[in-house]
Write a protein that holds these residues in place. Structure first.
Motif, PDB file in Angstrom:
ATOM      1  N   ILE A 112       9.800   5.079   2.047  1.00  4.04           N
ATOM      2  CA  ILE A 112      10.166   5.979   0.942  1.00  4.04           C
ATOM      3  C   ILE A 112       9.707   5.383  -0.386  1.00  4.04           C
ATOM      4  O   ILE A 112       9.149   6.083  -1.228  1.00  4.04           O
ATOM      5  N   ALA A 113       9.939   4.094  -0.559  1.00  2.00           N
ATOM      6  CA  ALA A 113       9.540   3.436  -1.808  1.00  2.00           C
ATOM      7  C   ALA A 113       8.027   3.465  -2.012  1.00  2.00           C
ATOM      8  O   ALA A 113       7.550   3.557  -3.146  1.00  2.00           O
ATOM      9  N   ARG A 114       7.281   3.389  -0.928  1.00  2.00           N
ATOM     10  CA  ARG A 114       5.816   3.360  -1.028  1.00  2.00           C
ATOM     11  C   ARG A 114       5.176   4.736  -0.860  1.00  2.00           C
ATOM     12  O   ARG A 114       3.962   4.854  -0.866  1.00  2.00           O
ATOM     13  N   SER A 115       5.993   5.781  -0.733  1.00  2.00           N
ATOM     14  CA  SER A 115       5.443   7.111  -0.470  1.00  2.00           C
ATOM     15  C   SER A 115       4.628   7.626  -1.652  1.00  2.00           C
ATOM     16  O   SER A 115       4.980   7.425  -2.814  1.00  2.00           O
ATOM     17  N   GLY A 152       0.567  12.458   6.936  1.00  2.00           N
ATOM     18  CA  GLY A 152       0.715  11.007   6.922  1.00  2.00           C
ATOM     19  C   GLY A 152       1.133  10.484   8.281  1.00  2.00           C
ATOM     20  O   GLY A 152       1.656  11.220   9.121  1.00  2.00           O
ATOM     21  N   GLU A 153       0.921   9.202   8.483  1.00  2.00           N
ATOM     22  CA  GLU A 153       1.239   8.580   9.774  1.00  2.00           C
ATOM     23  C   GLU A 153       2.703   8.729  10.154  1.00  2.00           C
ATOM     24  O   GLU A 153       3.031   8.904  11.322  1.00  2.00           O
ATOM     25  N   THR A 154       3.597   8.688   9.170  1.00  2.00           N
ATOM     26  CA  THR A 154       5.034   8.742   9.468  1.00  2.00           C
ATOM     27  C   THR A 154       5.497  10.119   9.922  1.00  2.00           C
ATOM     28  O   THR A 154       6.580  10.240  10.472  1.00  2.00           O
ATOM     29  N   GLU A 155       4.678  11.158   9.702  1.00  2.00           N
ATOM     30  CA  GLU A 155       5.101  12.510  10.072  1.00  2.00           C
ATOM     31  C   GLU A 155       4.245  13.140  11.161  1.00  2.00           C
ATOM     32  O   GLU A 155       4.435  14.300  11.521  1.00  2.00           O
ATOM     33  N   ASP A 168       0.827  -1.200   0.000  1.00  2.00           N
ATOM     34  CA  ASP A 168       0.000   0.000   0.000  1.00  2.00           C
ATOM     35  C   ASP A 168       0.860   1.248   0.000  1.00  2.00           C
ATOM     36  O   ASP A 168       1.918   1.300   0.621  1.00  2.00           O
ATOM     37  N   SER A 169       0.365   2.282  -0.715  1.00  2.00           N
ATOM     38  CA  SER A 169       1.101   3.540  -0.719  1.00  2.00           C
ATOM     39  C   SER A 169       0.895   4.258   0.613  1.00  2.00           C
ATOM     40  O   SER A 169      -0.093   4.038   1.310  1.00  2.00           O
ATOM     41  N   ILE A 170       1.853   5.102   0.943  1.00  2.00           N
ATOM     42  CA  ILE A 170       1.823   5.848   2.193  1.00  2.00           C
ATOM     43  C   ILE A 170       1.755   7.332   1.851  1.00  2.00           C
ATOM     44  O   ILE A 170       2.710   7.884   1.310  1.00  2.00           O
ATOM     45  N   PRO A 171       0.621   7.990   2.152  1.00  2.00           N
ATOM     46  CA  PRO A 171       0.539   9.415   1.847  1.00  2.00           C
ATOM     47  C   PRO A 171       1.429  10.218   2.787  1.00  2.00           C
ATOM     48  O   PRO A 171       1.523   9.929   3.978  1.00  2.00           O
ATOM     49  N   LEU A 201      12.292  11.777   6.053  1.00  2.00           N
ATOM     50  CA  LEU A 201      12.608  10.349   5.987  1.00  2.00           C
ATOM     51  C   LEU A 201      13.914  10.119   5.234  1.00  2.00           C
ATOM     52  O   LEU A 201      14.763   9.337   5.671  1.00  2.00           O
ATOM     53  N   LYS A 202      14.087  10.815   4.111  1.00  2.00           N
ATOM     54  CA  LYS A 202      15.316  10.660   3.325  1.00  2.00           C
ATOM     55  C   LYS A 202      16.537  11.144   4.098  1.00  2.00           C
ATOM     56  O   LYS A 202      17.602  10.522   4.038  1.00  2.00           O
ATOM     57  N   ASP A 203      16.384  12.242   4.839  1.00  2.00           N
ATOM     58  CA  ASP A 203      17.492  12.752   5.652  1.00  2.00           C
ATOM     59  C   ASP A 203      17.877  11.749   6.733  1.00  2.00           C
ATOM     60  O   ASP A 203      19.061  11.514   6.981  1.00  2.00           O
ATOM     61  N   GLU A 204      16.869  11.176   7.399  1.00  2.00           N
ATOM     62  CA  GLU A 204      17.153  10.188   8.444  1.00  2.00           C
ATOM     63  C   GLU A 204      17.828   8.962   7.845  1.00  2.00           C
ATOM     64  O   GLU A 204      18.804   8.439   8.405  1.00  2.00           O
TER      65      GLU A 204
END
Length: 170
Positions: A71-74, A110-113, A4-7, A16-19
């Protein structure tokens, strides 16, 4: 892992890329050196430093895999390019709680942020789910662990979060 994609917002993807870059370019090398130093202390079966370093390495590698997957599913959605009169992903929403007559502004991300300190709430949270599709003047009923709350939508606006500041009050 799910396909599933992650909005997320552009800001969320950058973080995410920086981390990921930091973990790969700094932390991996640091933990490898710690393992080598601990290994030099002798018997690995009773070497607490070695086992702690190996466990830390496992956590770092797990986080690298998780970040790479996210990142791949973003699915990047830029709030600055959105608009409209309904609450959707990426919107900042000024709300009024009629019980307390207090105003609060949330940004739906999104959930990750998500970060409650910044008032950035996951689009999957109970408050965000109650707000989706609402317009200015609508009242959202939120079923939360503390009971049912009603929140009136006062203002809806869209902006790209450029920093870690809470959404602008308007």
């Amino acid at each position: 892992m799910s396909g599933d994609s992650i909005p997320m917002t552009p800001h969320g993807l950058r973080k995410l890329k920086d981390e990921l870059k930091h973990l790969q370019s700094v932390e991996r090398g640091k933990i490898s050196r710690e393992i080598e130093v601990a290994r030099a202390h002798g018997d690995l079966r009773e070497n607490a430093e070695y086992h702690a370093a190996k466990e830390k390495q496992s956590h770092i590698e797990g986080r690298i895999l998780t970040l790479g997957d996210w990142i791949a599913r973003s699915e990047v959605i830029d709030p600055a390019k959105l608009g409209g009169d309904k609450v959707i992903f990426g919107a900042s929403v000024e709300l009024n709680d009629p019980e307390t007559d207090k105003a609060i502004t949330y940004r739906l991300v999104g959930e990750t942020e998500a970060d409650l300190k910044k008032r950035w709430i996951a689009v999957t949270s109970p408050v965000a789910r109650a707000l989706i599709g609402k317009k200015v003047g609508d009242v959202a009923t939120v079923n939360s662990p503390g009971g049912v709350r009603e929140l009136e939508v006062v203002k809806i606006f869209f902006e790209d979060p450029q920093d870690d500041a809470p959404p602008a009050e308007g």
